[in-house]
Design a protein around this motif. Structure first.
Motif, short mmCIF file in Angstrom:
data_model
loop_
_atom_site.label_atom_id
_atom_site.label_comp_id
_atom_site.label_asym_id
_atom_site.label_seq_id
_atom_site.Cartn_x
_atom_site.Cartn_y
_atom_site.Cartn_z
N ILE A 37 2.54 13.04 12.52
CA ILE A 37 2.10 12.11 11.48
C ILE A 37 1.15 12.79 10.49
O ILE A 37 0.52 12.13 9.67
N THR A 38 1.08 14.11 10.55
CA THR A 38 0.12 14.85 9.72
C THR A 38 0.33 14.60 8.23
O THR A 38 -0.65 14.52 7.47
N ALA A 39 1.57 14.48 7.80
CA ALA A 39 1.84 14.28 6.37
C ALA A 39 1.21 13.00 5.85
O ALA A 39 0.88 12.91 4.65
N PHE A 40 1.04 11.98 6.70
CA PHE A 40 0.37 10.76 6.26
C PHE A 40 -1.11 11.01 5.97
O PHE A 40 -1.73 10.30 5.19
N GLY A 41 -1.68 12.02 6.63
CA GLY A 41 -3.07 12.35 6.42
C GLY A 41 -3.30 13.33 5.29
O GLY A 41 -4.26 13.21 4.54
N ASP A 42 -2.38 14.30 5.18
CA ASP A 42 -2.50 15.31 4.13
C ASP A 42 -1.12 15.93 3.89
O ASP A 42 -0.70 16.81 4.65
N PRO A 43 -0.40 15.50 2.87
CA PRO A 43 0.94 16.04 2.60
C PRO A 43 0.95 17.56 2.43
O PRO A 43 1.96 18.21 2.72
N ILE A 51 0.83 -1.21 0.00
CA ILE A 51 0.00 0.00 0.00
C ILE A 51 0.87 1.27 0.00
O ILE A 51 0.34 2.37 0.13
N TRP A 52 2.17 1.09 -0.15
CA TRP A 52 3.04 2.27 -0.27
C TRP A 52 3.06 2.66 -1.74
O TRP A 52 4.05 2.54 -2.43
N THR A 53 1.92 3.15 -2.21
CA THR A 53 1.72 3.42 -3.63
C THR A 53 1.09 4.79 -3.80
O THR A 53 0.44 5.32 -2.88
N GLU A 54 1.26 5.38 -4.98
CA GLU A 54 0.82 6.75 -5.21
C GLU A 54 -0.69 6.91 -5.12
O GLU A 54 -1.18 8.01 -4.84
N ASP A 55 -1.45 5.85 -5.36
CA ASP A 55 -2.89 5.97 -5.23
C ASP A 55 -3.32 6.07 -3.76
O ASP A 55 -4.44 6.50 -3.46
N ILE A 56 -2.44 5.68 -2.85
CA ILE A 56 -2.71 5.81 -1.42
C ILE A 56 -2.23 7.15 -0.89
O ILE A 56 -2.93 7.84 -0.16
N SER A 57 -1.00 7.55 -1.29
CA SER A 57 -0.46 8.82 -0.82
C SER A 57 0.62 9.32 -1.78
O SER A 57 1.47 8.52 -2.21
N ARG A 113 -11.08 14.62 8.50
CA ARG A 113 -10.78 14.05 7.18
C ARG A 113 -9.50 13.21 7.22
O ARG A 113 -9.45 12.13 6.65
N MET A 114 -8.49 13.69 7.93
CA MET A 114 -7.22 12.96 7.97
C MET A 114 -7.31 11.66 8.76
O MET A 114 -6.59 10.71 8.47
N THR A 115 -8.22 11.58 9.73
CA THR A 115 -8.36 10.33 10.48
C THR A 115 -8.88 9.19 9.62
O THR A 115 -8.77 8.02 10.00
N HIS A 116 -9.43 9.52 8.45
CA HIS A 116 -9.96 8.49 7.54
C HIS A 116 -8.90 8.00 6.55
O HIS A 116 -9.15 7.01 5.83
N GLU A 117 -7.76 8.65 6.48
CA GLU A 117 -6.75 8.30 5.48
C GLU A 117 -6.08 6.97 5.82
O GLU A 117 -5.84 6.66 6.99
N ALA A 118 -5.76 6.21 4.78
CA ALA A 118 -5.29 4.83 4.95
C ALA A 118 -4.01 4.75 5.78
O ALA A 118 -3.90 3.90 6.69
N LEU A 119 -3.01 5.58 5.49
CA LEU A 119 -1.74 5.47 6.21
C LEU A 119 -1.88 5.85 7.68
O LEU A 119 -1.22 5.27 8.55
N VAL A 120 -2.74 6.81 7.96
CA VAL A 120 -2.99 7.19 9.35
C VAL A 120 -3.67 6.06 10.09
O VAL A 120 -3.28 5.67 11.21
N ARG A 121 -4.69 5.49 9.49
CA ARG A 121 -5.40 4.38 10.14
C ARG A 121 -4.49 3.17 10.33
O ARG A 121 -4.56 2.46 11.34
N PHE A 122 -3.58 2.97 9.35
CA PHE A 122 -2.75 1.77 9.41
C PHE A 122 -1.81 1.79 10.60
O PHE A 122 -1.46 0.72 11.13
#
Length: 370
Positions: free
Chosen positions: A344-350, A47-53, A252-261
């Protein structure tokens, strides 16, 4: 408010930027810069892919400097700010070599080094050919041997269940009049006891503030029972920070995949207590049971979907700077004295990454003025 603040150090090339970043942190008044000790990141390659972040365009997922080497390079260039590792283990690092490295760092940094230790994480141990059985038992014995070597000039002999040393010597003295500090990452009762008997500080991740206070008391009691002077003991915390300019952005950022992971690290029992099925059902926790390089895309997506965004708020400090200050005050009341603001904010919104560092400075300033 009598509290120190730490920030993460730069974990990937170029190394000279890591020095510049730490010098900027010192100018901003931060008290410590900390590095993780990872060979493997928590995120699966799948999941370390551009469609995720979009972050994935700029680095490979498992890219980490060695923390002790970075502590040496950076710490020698700082005036007062401490440098630490949060945390390494005594499975990959032999206790004699860890003691020698810490004492060397103590000299190179002129007393600014802190060694954070834990029982280890399977993902950094087992894939690399090191046995991960009985990690807590090994940790206690290895830390005991490490302390013995640092506290005497006499030959050390110890025969335990997990390690044996015979006529081992280590004569490197500390830089100052005290041994360099060892802080322990601990949550469960056994590790809290070890922290009291051997640690100079404590480095858990977030838990409810009342639990933090009770656990700190357990540590202090264990230390005093062992005959140690606990007046200099430093209660800390590694706190993930998800900070935004308003609550809508944070939600909104709490829903992002990398943050949740990141919440995969939580013990399964925590999910049950929160009313959710653990994403690693049938296993204890991500720390001891999760190896990202073995997780394919379908399984990674299943894990993300199994982690409700509300769990992010349990595991991380989420909100505007003002809201996070309010969240941290009860921890200070329960004894917290060194807070590592792990952004960890960048994982939610760069796009909020640069702003978020201003947010950290606001949090630090508001708490110090409180």
């Amino acid at each position: 408010m009598d509290i120190e603040f730490g920030v993460p150090g730069q974990i990937m090339p170029p190394a000279d930027k890591a020095i510049q970043f730490a010098q900027r942190a010192e100018e901003d008044g931060f008290d410590a810069v900390w590095w993780p000790c990872h060979l493997m990141n928590w995120f699966p390659d799948s999941i370390w892919t551009e469609d995720i972040s979009p972050l994935t365009k700029y680095q490979k997922v498992h890219t980490h400097f060695d923390p002790l080497l970075m502590m040496s390079a950076v710490g020698s260039q700082l005036e007062r700010t401490k440098v630490g590792v949060v945390v390494t283990d005594l499975l990959r690092r032999n206790p004699a070599m860890a003691a020698n490295a810490l004492l060397t760092l103590d000299h190179v940094t002129q007393g600014k080094a802190i060694l954070g230790l834990g029982s280890g994480e399977r993902l950094n141990v087992e894939p690399y050919g090191i046995n991960f059985d009985k990690p807590v038992g090994k940790f206690e014995e290895h830390l005991h041997v490490m302390r013995m070597l640092m506290d005497t000039d006499d030959p050390v002999t110890w025969k335990g269940e997990h390690i044996t040393v015979e006529d081992a010597v280590l004569h490197l003295p500390p830089y100052g009049d005290r041994q360099p500090p060892i802080w322990v990452a601990a949550h469960g009762p056994r590790m809290l006891g070890i922290t009291g008997r051997y640690g100079d500080g404590w480095l858990p991740t977030k838990m409810p503030p009342e639990q933090y206070g009770t656990s700190r008391e357990t540590i202090i009691a264990a230390g005093e029972e062992a005959g140690r002077d606990m007046s200099h003991f430093q209660p800390g915390m590694l706190g993930y920070i998800l900070v935004g300019p308003d609550e809508e952005a944070v939600e909104r950022m709490t829903h992002e995949a990398l943050v949740r992971f990141l919440c995969v690290l939580l013990p399964s029992q925590v999910y049950r207590d929160l009313g959710f099925t653990p994403p690693l059902e049938g296993k204890g926790s991500g720390f001891h049971d999760f190896i990202p390089s073995r997780v394919d895309r379908a399984e990674a997506e299943r894990i993300v979907e199994a982690i409700d965004p509300s769990v992010v708020r349990y595991y991380a400090f989420c909100g505007t700077p003002e809201s996070i200050v309010d969240q941290l005050k009860p921890y200070h009341a329960n004894g917290l004295r060194h807070m590592i603001l792990w952004n960890i904010t960048a994982f939610g919104d760069p796009e909020l990454a640069r702003w978020s560092f201003d947010g950290l400075r606001q949090i630090k300033a508001m708490l110090q003025e409180a």
